[in-house]
Design a protein around this motif. Structure first.
Motif, short mmCIF file in Angstrom:
data_model
loop_
_atom_site.label_atom_id
_atom_site.label_comp_id
_atom_site.label_asym_id
_atom_site.label_seq_id
_atom_site.Cartn_x
_atom_site.Cartn_y
_atom_site.Cartn_z
N TYR A 112 50.12 39.97 41.34
CA TYR A 112 50.07 41.38 40.98
C TYR A 112 48.71 41.68 40.35
CZ TYR A 112 55.18 41.64 41.59
OH TYR A 112 56.45 41.62 42.10
N LYS A 113 47.96 42.58 40.96
CA LYS A 113 46.66 42.97 40.42
C LYS A 113 46.83 44.26 39.62
CE LYS A 113 41.93 44.34 41.64
NZ LYS A 113 40.97 44.65 42.74
N TYR A 114 46.58 44.17 38.31
CA TYR A 114 46.70 45.32 37.42
C TYR A 114 45.31 45.75 36.95
CZ TYR A 114 51.63 43.91 37.03
OH TYR A 114 52.94 43.57 37.30
N VAL A 115 45.07 47.06 36.96
CA VAL A 115 43.79 47.62 36.55
C VAL A 115 44.01 48.61 35.41
CG1 VAL A 115 41.72 48.87 37.28
CG2 VAL A 115 42.88 47.35 38.89
N ASP A 116 43.18 48.51 34.38
CA ASP A 116 43.28 49.40 33.23
C ASP A 116 42.74 50.79 33.62
OD1 ASP A 116 43.22 50.70 30.80
OD2 ASP A 116 42.08 49.15 29.76
N LYS A 117 43.60 51.79 33.51
CA LYS A 117 43.21 53.16 33.87
C LYS A 117 42.07 53.68 33.00
CE LYS A 117 45.35 57.67 34.83
NZ LYS A 117 46.63 58.43 34.80
N ASN A 118 42.01 53.24 31.76
CA ASN A 118 40.96 53.67 30.84
C ASN A 118 39.68 52.86 30.95
OD1 ASN A 118 42.59 55.69 29.80
ND2 ASN A 118 43.37 54.43 28.13
N ILE A 169 40.67 44.01 34.34
CA ILE A 169 41.63 43.68 35.40
C ILE A 169 42.42 42.44 35.00
CG2 ILE A 169 41.90 43.01 37.83
CD1 ILE A 169 39.21 44.41 38.37
N GLU A 170 43.70 42.43 35.29
CA GLU A 170 44.53 41.25 35.09
C GLU A 170 45.24 40.91 36.39
OE1 GLU A 170 47.10 40.94 31.78
OE2 GLU A 170 45.70 41.89 30.36
N TYR A 171 45.38 39.61 36.62
CA TYR A 171 46.11 39.11 37.79
C TYR A 171 47.30 38.31 37.28
CZ TYR A 171 41.70 40.15 40.22
OH TYR A 171 40.56 40.76 40.71
N TRP A 172 48.50 38.71 37.69
CA TRP A 172 49.70 37.98 37.32
C TRP A 172 50.25 37.27 38.56
CZ3 TRP A 172 53.17 41.38 33.62
CH2 TRP A 172 52.41 41.75 32.50
N LYS A 173 50.18 35.95 38.53
CA LYS A 173 50.70 35.14 39.63
C LYS A 173 52.17 34.86 39.37
CE LYS A 173 49.93 30.73 42.02
NZ LYS A 173 49.13 29.47 42.03
N VAL A 174 53.03 35.52 40.14
CA VAL A 174 54.47 35.45 39.91
C VAL A 174 55.12 34.59 40.99
CG1 VAL A 174 56.61 36.77 39.68
CG2 VAL A 174 54.46 37.72 38.82
N ILE A 231 46.12 51.28 29.51
CA ILE A 231 47.10 51.70 30.53
C ILE A 231 46.89 50.80 31.75
CG2 ILE A 231 47.99 53.58 31.93
CD1 ILE A 231 46.82 55.54 29.94
N LEU A 232 47.68 49.75 31.83
CA LEU A 232 47.56 48.79 32.92
C LEU A 232 48.48 49.21 34.06
CD1 LEU A 232 45.73 46.27 32.79
CD2 LEU A 232 47.79 44.90 32.50
N GLU A 233 47.90 49.40 35.26
CA GLU A 233 48.67 49.88 36.42
C GLU A 233 48.51 48.94 37.61
OE1 GLU A 233 48.68 54.70 35.81
OE2 GLU A 233 47.04 53.83 36.99
N LEU A 234 49.60 48.79 38.36
CA LEU A 234 49.57 47.94 39.55
C LEU A 234 48.75 48.60 40.65
CD1 LEU A 234 50.66 45.41 41.05
CD2 LEU A 234 52.57 46.86 41.82
N GLU A 235 47.68 47.92 41.06
CA GLU A 235 46.86 48.43 42.15
C GLU A 235 47.33 47.92 43.50
OE1 GLU A 235 42.26 48.97 42.21
OE2 GLU A 235 42.68 47.10 43.29
N LYS A 236 47.63 46.61 43.55
CA LYS A 236 48.11 46.01 44.80
C LYS A 236 48.74 44.66 44.50
CE LYS A 236 43.98 45.83 46.65
NZ LYS A 236 42.86 45.53 47.60
N ILE A 237 49.46 44.13 45.48
CA ILE A 237 50.02 42.79 45.41
C ILE A 237 49.29 41.92 46.43
CG2 ILE A 237 52.07 41.35 45.68
CD1 ILE A 237 53.75 43.66 44.75
N LEU A 238 48.69 40.83 45.96
CA LEU A 238 47.91 39.94 46.81
C LEU A 238 48.73 38.72 47.21
CD1 LEU A 238 44.68 39.91 44.60
CD2 LEU A 238 45.07 41.35 46.61
N THR A 239 48.33 38.11 48.32
CA THR A 239 48.89 36.81 48.68
C THR A 239 48.13 35.73 47.91
OG1 THR A 239 47.37 36.45 50.52
CG2 THR A 239 49.41 37.66 51.00
N GLU A 240 48.66 34.53 47.92
CA GLU A 240 48.01 33.43 47.22
C GLU A 240 46.63 33.14 47.83
OE1 GLU A 240 49.55 29.30 45.16
OE2 GLU A 240 50.52 30.01 46.99
N LYS A 241 46.51 33.23 49.15
CA LYS A 241 45.23 32.98 49.81
C LYS A 241 44.21 34.05 49.45
CE LYS A 241 46.81 30.29 53.80
NZ LYS A 241 46.89 30.22 55.29
N GLU A 242 44.65 35.31 49.39
CA GLU A 242 43.74 36.40 49.02
C GLU A 242 43.23 36.22 47.59
OE1 GLU A 242 45.43 40.13 51.71
OE2 GLU A 242 46.39 39.64 49.80
N PHE A 243 44.11 35.78 46.71
CA PHE A 243 43.73 35.56 45.32
C PHE A 243 42.74 34.41 45.20
CE2 PHE A 243 44.79 33.53 41.15
CZ PHE A 243 44.24 34.52 40.34
#
Length: 231
Positions: free
Chosen positions: A41-47, A52-57, A210-222
């Motif tokens: 999960y790629k999260y981007v701070d609106k402010n 950017i944070e990446y959460w590998k779930v 304000i952290l918002e989900l921008e997109k969901i990446l695959t493991e290879k993309e990450f």
């Protein structure tokens, strides 16, 4: 008699609807499919778009566990959080933070779990998880997160509409050696079939993230993004 009967039916309908809504709270959490799966999960701070944070779930239906590994903008692992799902909700079973040393290495700090309730499927009361740990900078500390269900809300994040379950989360970091406390709170938004898509975090100095989900990446993309960043 007819008025009483209609009133009874109305009350019964309300109770059934309310129970059904509670049972559906699980649908807003991270879904577990038929096989083990990894999503980033790629999260981007609106402010601050540079934050950017990446959460590998990683979801595992065999063990009924969810492992979340959180990475900073520069792809440094800073937290590991593992949950066990049961009939009542999600409970934390492993917690570790990573601090960056002066020479750039990651120093692992394992936490001791005290309270374990992360997410409950059908409970409108306040619940919490807490962890004790020790750091070279601040000594012995206790991290506490309390949450309560707030509301259902439809939101739009990066052009996508979501039906979300909103929590009010209260955070407290206690220094056990000098009796100091740092507190902040946030609103956390979970979308049906997705998990967390947004949070609004409020710090006492007036800073808002304000952290918002921008997109969901695959493991290879990450991995490709991390490789490019290291070049």
């Amino acid at each position: 008699m007819k008025i009483i009967k209609n009133t009874f039916l109305l009350i019964l309908t309300f109770v059934i609807s309310n129970c059904s809504a509670q049972l559906n709270y699980k649908d807003y959490y991270y879904p577990i499919g038929a096989k083990k799966q990894v999503n980033i999960y790629k999260y981007v701070d609106k402010n601050n778009p540079n934050n950017i944070e990446y959460w590998k779930v990683t979801t595992n239906p065999n063990s009924n566990k969810i492992l979340t590994e959180s990475y900073t903008t520069d792809f440094r692992l800073y937290n590991i959080f593992e949950e066990q799902l049961n009939e009542n909700g999600a409970e934390v079973i492993r917690y570790a933070d990573f601090n960056k040393s002066d020479d750039g290495k990651n120093i692992r700090i394992d936490g001791t779990i005290i309270d374990k309730n992360v997410y409950k499927w059908a409970d409108d009361s306040k619940f919490k998880y807490s962890v004790k740990y020790s750091t070279p900078e601040y000594g012995n500390e206790k991290f506490i997160k309390e949450r309560i269900k707030n509301r259902i809300e439809n939101i739009n994040v990066h052009g996508t509409d979501y039906s979300t379950l909103v929590f009010m989360d209260e955070y407290e970091i206690k220094s056990l050696d000098n009796d100091q406390t740092y507190e902040f709170y946030q609103l956390t938004y979970y979308a049906k079939g997705m998990g967390m898509v947004k949070y609004q975090r409020y710090h006492p100095d007036g800073t808002t993230i304000i952290l918002e989900l921008e997109k969901i990446l695959t493991e290879k993309e990450f991995e490709k993004l991390g490789w490019k960043a290291s070049r």
